[in-house]
Write an enzyme that holds these catalytic residues in place. Structure first.
Site, short mmCIF file in Angstrom:
data_model
loop_
_atom_site.label_atom_id
_atom_site.label_comp_id
_atom_site.label_asym_id
_atom_site.label_seq_id
_atom_site.Cartn_x
_atom_site.Cartn_y
_atom_site.Cartn_z
CG ASP A 147 -2.25 0.62 1.00
OD1 ASP A 147 -2.48 1.18 -0.09
OD2 ASP A 147 -3.10 0.59 1.91
CG HIS A 148 -1.34 4.89 0.73
ND1 HIS A 148 -1.79 5.89 -0.10
CD2 HIS A 148 -2.44 4.17 1.09
CE1 HIS A 148 -3.10 5.79 -0.24
NE2 HIS A 148 -3.51 4.76 0.47
CD GLU A 212 -3.34 8.42 -3.27
OE1 GLU A 212 -4.09 9.19 -2.65
OE2 GLU A 212 -3.01 7.31 -2.83
CD GLU A 220 -5.94 2.55 6.36
OE1 GLU A 220 -5.64 1.41 6.73
OE2 GLU A 220 -7.04 3.05 6.56
CG HIS A 265 -7.55 6.04 3.86
ND1 HIS A 265 -6.38 6.72 3.61
CD2 HIS A 265 -7.61 5.07 2.92
CE1 HIS A 265 -5.75 6.18 2.58
NE2 HIS A 265 -6.48 5.18 2.14
CG HIS A 304 -6.67 3.74 -2.08
ND1 HIS A 304 -5.89 2.86 -1.38
CD2 HIS A 304 -6.04 3.94 -3.27
CE1 HIS A 304 -4.83 2.55 -2.10
NE2 HIS A 304 -4.90 3.19 -3.25
N GLY A 305 -10.33 3.62 0.29
CA GLY A 305 -11.33 4.15 1.20
C GLY A 305 -12.68 3.51 1.00
N GLY A 306 -12.71 2.21 0.66
CA GLY A 306 -13.98 1.56 0.35
C GLY A 306 -14.86 1.29 1.55
CB SER A 307 -14.19 0.85 5.19
OG SER A 307 -13.30 -0.24 5.12
CG ASN A 326 -7.41 -0.47 -1.00
OD1 ASN A 326 -7.41 -1.20 -1.99
ND2 ASN A 326 -6.36 0.22 -0.63
CB ILE A 327 -12.81 -3.31 2.43
CG1 ILE A 327 -12.14 -4.68 2.27
CG2 ILE A 327 -13.63 -2.99 1.20
CD1 ILE A 327 -13.14 -5.82 2.24
CG ASP A 328 -6.98 -1.52 6.62
OD1 ASP A 328 -6.80 -2.70 6.95
OD2 ASP A 328 -6.44 -0.57 7.18
CB THR A 329 -11.91 1.15 7.99
OG1 THR A 329 -10.89 2.09 7.63
CG2 THR A 329 -12.54 1.59 9.29
#
Length: 398
Positions: A147-148, A212, A220, A265, A304-307, A326-329
Site C-alpha cells: 500500500d501507500h 496515486e 490510514e 480512509h 481506496h477508502g472503500g469501507s 480497499n476495505i481495511d477499516t
C-alpha cells in the site's frame, strides 16, 4: 486494446495498467458478450498471479463486471482469513501490506529507529512468502500488493524492489504482483517523473506499479490527510491522461493510478464524505476520445477508502471499470469484533486458569488458548469479506 489500470481514489483507490507491448496479448470480448459467457483466462491459476496473468485477471474482472477486494494484512491470521474468504466465496483476493503492517509482522521491538525501513521490508517479505506458501493450497488466485509509499518512505520501496529482483533471478517472476507509490503531495511533474523512473526498473521484472494522483483524505496507517484541502480530493481527467501518456511510454510497463475522487480512509457518518463516482465515467470518456480507438473503457479503476461506501456508489464505480477496492477499516473492525464476541460469550471461562460455572476445579485452558479467540476473529472477518465480495460482484467468478 486496453492495458491500462488506473487507481482512482474516491472512496477507495483507483489505478490503471498500460503496457503497449502487452496489448497484443490481451483479448477484449465483443461489446455484445454477456458476463456469463466470459470465462476465467487460462493464464490465471491458483497461487500468486504476476505479469501477464495479473493483467489478464484485471481485464477479466472489468469485462465480467466485478471488482476485487484488497485487504491490508498485519498477521498470519489476517492473511488466512483473506484466503479462506476467497476459497469460500470463489473470487480472487488482493492481500496487501502497509509499511506499518510490515513492521508489525517483523515485530515492533525491532522496528524502531534506524531499523524502520529494514523491518518493514522484512515483514512484508515474510508476509508475501506466507501467502505464496498457502495460496495454491486454498486453490485461489491471489494478488500480492503493498500500500501507500510516500517519498519519505522510498527506502522501504527500494528494499522491496531488491527483494523482488532477487526472487525474479531465482524463479523467473517477482515475489509480489504490484507495489503502490503515493507521491500525491508532490507536483504533478515530480510525481510522474519519479513514477516513470521506478516503472522502468519494475518493468524489467514484470511488476505492476500503482501510483496515486490526488489525495485520499482521512488517516490510514501513518498516512494522515485529515486536514487536507478538499479540492485536492478530486482529480481531473486531464491529469489522469498526463499520467497515462507518460507511463504508457515505458516498455512492458504495467501500472495503476490512484486518482482522487472524494475518497476518504475510514468510516464516517452518512453525508460527511462526498464521493463523485461520475468522475470515473468522465475520465473513461475523455481518455477514450483522446485514444480514438473505440474502446470506451481504456482505464481499469481501483478505489481506496472503500469501507463504509454505499452499494450504489460501488456498483456505479464498477460500471465505470473499477476492478479493485480497499476495505481495511471494516476488516479491522470485523477482526476485533470476532474477539469481542468470543470474550462476551465465554467471559465466565476466561477469568482464571481454573474455576468456572461448571465447577471450582474445572480448567479453562481450551477457552483461553489464543487460537480460540483468533479463530473467532478469522471467522468474523471471512463473513465480512463475503459481504464485501457480494457488494463487489466478486462471488462465484472463478
Amino acid at each position: 486494446m486496453k492495458v491500462v489500470i488506473v487507481s482512482l481514489a474516491f472512496g477507495v483507490a483507483s489505478a490503471f495498467v498500460s503496457p503497449t507491448s502487452v496489448r497484443s496479448a490481451l483479448t477484449t470480448p465483443s461489446m455484445s458478450a454477456v458476463a456469463s459467457d466470459i470465462k476465467l483466462p487460462a493464464s490465471v491459476k491458483p497461487g500468486v498471479v504476476t505479469g501477464q496473468a495479473l493483467v489478464d485477471l484485471l481485464q477479466y474482472a472489468q469485462d465480467k463486471g466485478f471488482a476485487i477486494p484488497a485487504v491490508n494484512a498485519v498477521s498470519s491470521c489476517g492473511i488466512n482469513a483473506c484466503l479462506e474468504a476467497a476459497a469460500k466465496f470463489q473470487g480472487p483476493m488482493i492481500v496487501q501490506f502497509s509499511r506499518g503492517g510490515g513492521q508489525f509482522i517483523a515485530g515492533k521491538s525491532v522496528a524502531g529507529g534506524e531499523n524502520q525501513d529494514s523491518a518493514a521490508v522484512a515483514g512484508c517479505v515474510a508476509g508475501a512468502l506466507h501467502v505464496r506458501q498457502l495460496a495454491e493450497l486454498y486453490g485461489v488466485p491471489v494478488i500480492l500488493h503493498t500500500d501507500h509509499c510516500m517519498r519519505d518512505w522510498l527506502p522501504w520501496f527500494d528494499g522491496l524492489l531488491e527483494a523482488n529482483e532477487k526472487y525474479y533471478a531465482l524463479h523467473g517472476e517477482p515475489l509480489f504482483s504490484s507495489h503502490m507509490l503515493d507521491l500525491s503531495e508532490d507536483t504533478l511533474e515530480d510525481n510522474i517523473a519519479t513514477c516513470v523512473e521506478y516503472l522502468e526498473r519494475m518493468s524489467k521484472i514484470d511488476l505492476l506499479l500503482e501510483m496515486e494522483l490526488g489525495i485520499t483524505g482521512g488517516e490510514e496507517d501513518g498516512v494522515d490527510n485529515s486536514d487536507v484541502d478538499s479540492s485536492k480530493l478530486y482529480t481531473q481527467p486531464e491529469e489522469v491522461y498526463e499520467v497515462y501518456k507518460a507511463l504508457n511510454k515505458v516498455p512492458n510497463g504495467k501500472f495503476t493510478v490512484a486518482a482522487a475522487f472524494g475518497n476518504v480512509h475510514g468510516v464516517y457518518s452518512p453525508g460527511n464524505v462526498k464521493l463523485q463516482p461520475v468522475i470515473l465515467h468522465n475520465t473513461q470518456k475523455f481518455i477514450s476520445e483522446q485514444n480514438g480507438d473505440g474502446n470506451d473503457k481504456p482505464v481499469f479503476f481501483v478505489f481506496h477508502g472503500g469501507s463504509g461506501s454505499s452499494r450504489e456508489d460501488i456498483h456505479y464505480a464498477i460500471e465505470a471499470g473499477t476492478i479493485k477496492m480497499n476495505i481495511d477499516t471494516d476488516t479491522q473492525w470485523s477482526f476485533w469484533n470476532g474477539i469481542r464476541e468470543y470474550e462476551a460469550k465465554n467471559r465466565d471461562y476466561l477469568q482464571t486458569q481454573i474455576g468456572n460455572p461448571d465447577g471450582p476445579d474445572k480448567p479453562n485452558k481450551k477457552y483461553y488458548d489464543p487460537r480460540m479467540a483468533l479463530r473467532a476473529a478469522e471467522e468474523c472477518t471471512v463473513e465480512r469479506l463475503g459481504q464485501a465480495m457480494e457488494d463487489l460482484k466478486c462471488v462465484n467468478v472463478l
